[in-house]
Scaffold this active site. Structure first.
Site, mmCIF file in Angstrom:
data_model
loop_
_atom_site.group_PDB
_atom_site.id
_atom_site.type_symbol
_atom_site.label_atom_id
_atom_site.label_comp_id
_atom_site.label_asym_id
_atom_site.label_seq_id
_atom_site.Cartn_x
_atom_site.Cartn_y
_atom_site.Cartn_z
ATOM 1 N N HIS A 54 -36.514 -21.247 4.645
ATOM 2 C CA HIS A 54 -36.808 -21.005 6.069
ATOM 3 C C HIS A 54 -36.016 -19.829 6.642
ATOM 4 O O HIS A 54 -35.939 -19.675 7.857
ATOM 5 C CB HIS A 54 -36.552 -22.265 6.904
ATOM 6 C CG HIS A 54 -37.305 -23.463 6.424
ATOM 7 N ND1 HIS A 54 -38.677 -23.549 6.498
ATOM 8 C CD2 HIS A 54 -36.881 -24.604 5.835
ATOM 9 C CE1 HIS A 54 -39.067 -24.713 5.989
ATOM 10 N NE2 HIS A 54 -38.005 -25.359 5.578
ATOM 11 N N ARG B 229 -32.882 -13.638 22.494
ATOM 12 C CA ARG B 229 -31.936 -12.594 22.091
ATOM 13 C C ARG B 229 -32.695 -11.530 21.315
ATOM 14 O O ARG B 229 -33.895 -11.665 21.051
ATOM 15 C CB ARG B 229 -30.848 -13.182 21.195
ATOM 16 C CG ARG B 229 -31.421 -13.940 19.986
ATOM 17 C CD ARG B 229 -30.347 -14.428 19.057
ATOM 18 N NE ARG B 229 -30.831 -15.389 18.082
ATOM 19 C CZ ARG B 229 -31.462 -15.087 16.954
ATOM 20 N NH1 ARG B 229 -31.711 -13.830 16.668
ATOM 21 N NH2 ARG B 229 -31.862 -16.028 16.121
#
Length: 666
Positions: free
Chosen positions: A235, A292
């Site tokens: 992942h 972000r």
């Protein structure tokens, strides 16, 4: 615009922010831990302040200390980079209370998107498509298991807080759910301090496509197109590219608009990324929003010609977005590869040590290297082991792919294990080359990505030998020049003998392969013998260990880097870490000690999987080690008995420490 900013981060993102700030005439303050005292971002900044010990929780994660440094140095704003405090709503709020600009979204937006379950509820109200699943507050294991049954296997358990692949497990059957849930919660608790999870339907053959969004304080919000981040392992993203292959204008507009709606729903300001799971037939579902800048933002910069860090600084200072949606265009194709200090052949275990030799490909308009380290720097066990981001651009995907292959072939890393050779194989597999992308690509291509070692080509032994002989000659010439009699014939390494010419051997090893190379001195070179092959070799060894070699009638270019007993041969886009064998050394047979299950890196024991005295089968998990923010399971090498553990949960262990007394059984 600001006069001075503080960068509350480290590594390549800190270096990147310093570079952009300098181009705008903004002074920079770096913060650093004891482990980063000599780091590149510290050397680049106008000022640098020590904020604590190596552990991030005692330095980079101490928001109060960082705000104090900003006040003391007169910094007007703090750029959080990514990771650490970049998605911490309490830190953003503390900055605002201290009168310091947080270069990112408002605390309310971070809070709204910080928990995956809450953000999905918000997206549902905004009519953004969601993956079927349970996103609620009930964390009872039996209830979550029942939800997984209702959703239907396979399912994905995901930590509600955080990201980066931590606290995430695919579960294919009900019998696996309890253990996966426990592991997920433990990893999430250690990484984020929050062990809440959600359970979603696992989309088969999914693509991971994310949209870069940007908002300002004037109510404007745009999307800067998409990135395909489907190529992942555990992942975690390995390769990223923009635009996404096969993306139609209609699908791009739909996903872009959904991302903008998601950003508007939380009053978003600054750079953010809305991540989607996309199906092969064109469907897409909201996964999460990263509040972000992303590690992979350079590919967006390469296809738009924009500096997103500059946009961040301008928006944070109160300026409107530099461009409107209709002014944004895609030009060409970009691919990013993450260069890590890790060993793909050992389950991608991080590698620590000094970068003895580091030579990235030369930068140009088409090749970019974002890095936080230089040759001689240390890769420590305290932080993410990224060496750099390698980004290439081409007029189309085919050209970008060719440039990536060439750039990886030029990349040299010595001193730590790296994933460069693995990446070179990855970008060459047909499924990636033909853009047959999904998040299971690496697992599906195991045979091509992890081929059997095979025989070492004869050229490699010959190149290593020639380089060693040239290195010996250069050292002899240097010593002769410094001696009282520099022209003494006794210093010549030409093999002269009164009644003939001498011969010698060098012995190299790679894994189990040991090769003796016969050497005979001939005029102007050496006659080398490997097995039944014999060639006359000559050449020169230049700067950066560049080897210009002539083997018989062939001329070859390579590099052979010496580090201790290792001789790293870089040739034909690959590397071979040979060892030069000291044939005069007398040692033992080198057999492994029974029970030698050792720590592959420094870390912390977080769980014991069995009790002392247990009889286990080969591959059974014995203990779980946390290192570099990830869990690593130490497994039984064969059937046997666990005699004893040397450490308890919570104990810190050093690299190579013996963990388990293990005795094999028939």
């Amino acid at each position: 615009m600001f006069k001075k900013i503080l960068i509350a981060n480290r590594g390549e993102i800190a270096c990147r922010v310093i570079k952009t700030a300098r181009s705008l005439g903004i002074a920079t303050v770096a913060v650093y831990s004891e482990a980063d005292a000599n780091a590149r971002h510290v050397r680049l900044a106008d000022e640098a302040v020590l904020i604590g010990p190596a552990a991030a929780r005692e330095s980079y994660l101490v928001g109060e200390r960082i705000i104090e440094v900003a006040r003391n140095t007169g910094a007007e704003a703090i750029h959080p980079g990514y990771g650490f405090l970049s998605e911490n709503d309490e830190f953003a709020e503390a900055c605002e209370k201290a009168g310091i600009v947080f270069i990112g979204p408002p605390a309310s937006a971070i809070r709204a998107m910080g928990l995956k379950s809450a953000s999905k509820a918000l997206m549902e109200k905004a009519q953004v498509p969601l993956t079927p699943g349970y996103h609620g507050a009930n964390q009872d294991p039996l209830f979550l298991a029942s939800q997984a049954e209702s959703i239907g296997y396979p399912v994905l358990i995901k930590a509600s807080a955080g990201g980066g692949g931590k606290g995430m497990r695919r579960v294919d059957a009900a019998a696996e759910f309890a253990a996966a849930l426990e592991s997920c919660k433990r990893e999430a608790r250690n990484a984020f301090g929050d062990d809440d999870v959600l359970v979603e339907k696992y989309i088969l053959q999914p693509r991971h496509i994310e949209i870069q969004v940007f908002g300002d304080t004037h109510g404007n919000c745009v999307y800067l197109f998409e990135r395909d981040c489907s190529v992942q392992r555990r992942h975690q993203k390995v390769l990223e590219e923009a635009p996404a292959p096969g993306m139609t204008p209609e699908r791009r507009a739909a996903m872009g608009q959904a991302a903008v709606e998601a950003a508007r729903a939380v009053g978003y300001v600054g750079a953010g990324t809305v991540e989607f799971i996309a199906t092969q037939d064109g469907g897409f579902y909201f996964m999460e929003m990263n509040t972000r800048l992303q590690v992979e933002h350079p590919v967006t910069e390469m296809i738009t010609g924009l500096d997103l860090v500059e946009w961040q600084l301008r928006v944070a200072s109160g300026e409107p977005l530099p461009l409107k949606q209709e002014q944004l265009e895609i030009n060409g194709h970009a691919i990013e590869a993450r260069i890590y200090a890790e060993d793909p052949d050992r389950g991608f275990l991080p590698s620590t040590g000094r970068l003895v030799h580091l030579l990235p490909p030369p930068e140009s308009d088409h090749v970019r290297v974002d890095t936080g380290v230089e040759q001689g720097d240390e890769i420590t066990p305290h932080y993410d082991p990224m060496i750099s981001k390698l980004i290439v651009w081409g007029a189309d995907r085919r050209e970008a792919l060719a440039r990536m292959r060439q750039a990886l072939a030029q990349y040299r890393v010595v001193g730590v294990s790296s994933n460069v050779d693995f990446l070179a194989r990855l970008v060459a597999v047909p499924s990636f080359a033909n853009a047959q992308l999904d998040t299971g690509l690496i697992e599906r291509e195991q045979a091509r990505l992890f081929p059997p070692a095979g025989d070492v080509p004869a050229d490699i032994w010959l190149l290593a030998t020639l380089a060693e002989l040239l290195r010996e000659r250069r050292l002899a010439e240097k010593k002769a020049a410094q001696s009282a009699d520099p022209n003494s014939p006794w210093r010549a390494l030409d093999g002269w003998r009164l009644n003939g010419r001498s011969g010698r051997q060098l012995v190299f090893r790679l894994g189990d392969a040991v090769q003796e190379v016969g050497i005979e001195f001939v005029p102007g070179g050496h006659r080398l013998t490997v097995g039944g092959l014999q060639v006359v070799a000559r050449g020169s060894l230049g700067v950066d260990s560049e080897l210009q070699a002539q083997l018989g009638e062939r001329r070859l270019r390579a590099a052979v880097v010496a580090s201790s007993e290792r001789r790293h041969v870089f040739f034909d886009g690959r590397s071979w870490p040979l060892s030069l064998v000291d044939t005069l050394h007398v040692g033992g047979a080198g057999e492994e000690v029974e029970g030698g299950l050792r720590a592959p890196m420094p870390g912390r024991v977080i769980a014991l999987a069995v009790q002392p005295g247990a009889i286990v089968e080969k591959g059974a998990p014995l203990l779980v080690l946390e290192a570099m923010k990830m869990e690593h399971t130490i497994s039984a090498p064969r059937k046997g008995v666990v005699k004893a553990f040397h450490f308890a949960p919570g104990d810190q262990v050093s690299d190579g420490a013996e963990l388990v007394d293990f005795e094999g059984a028939d």
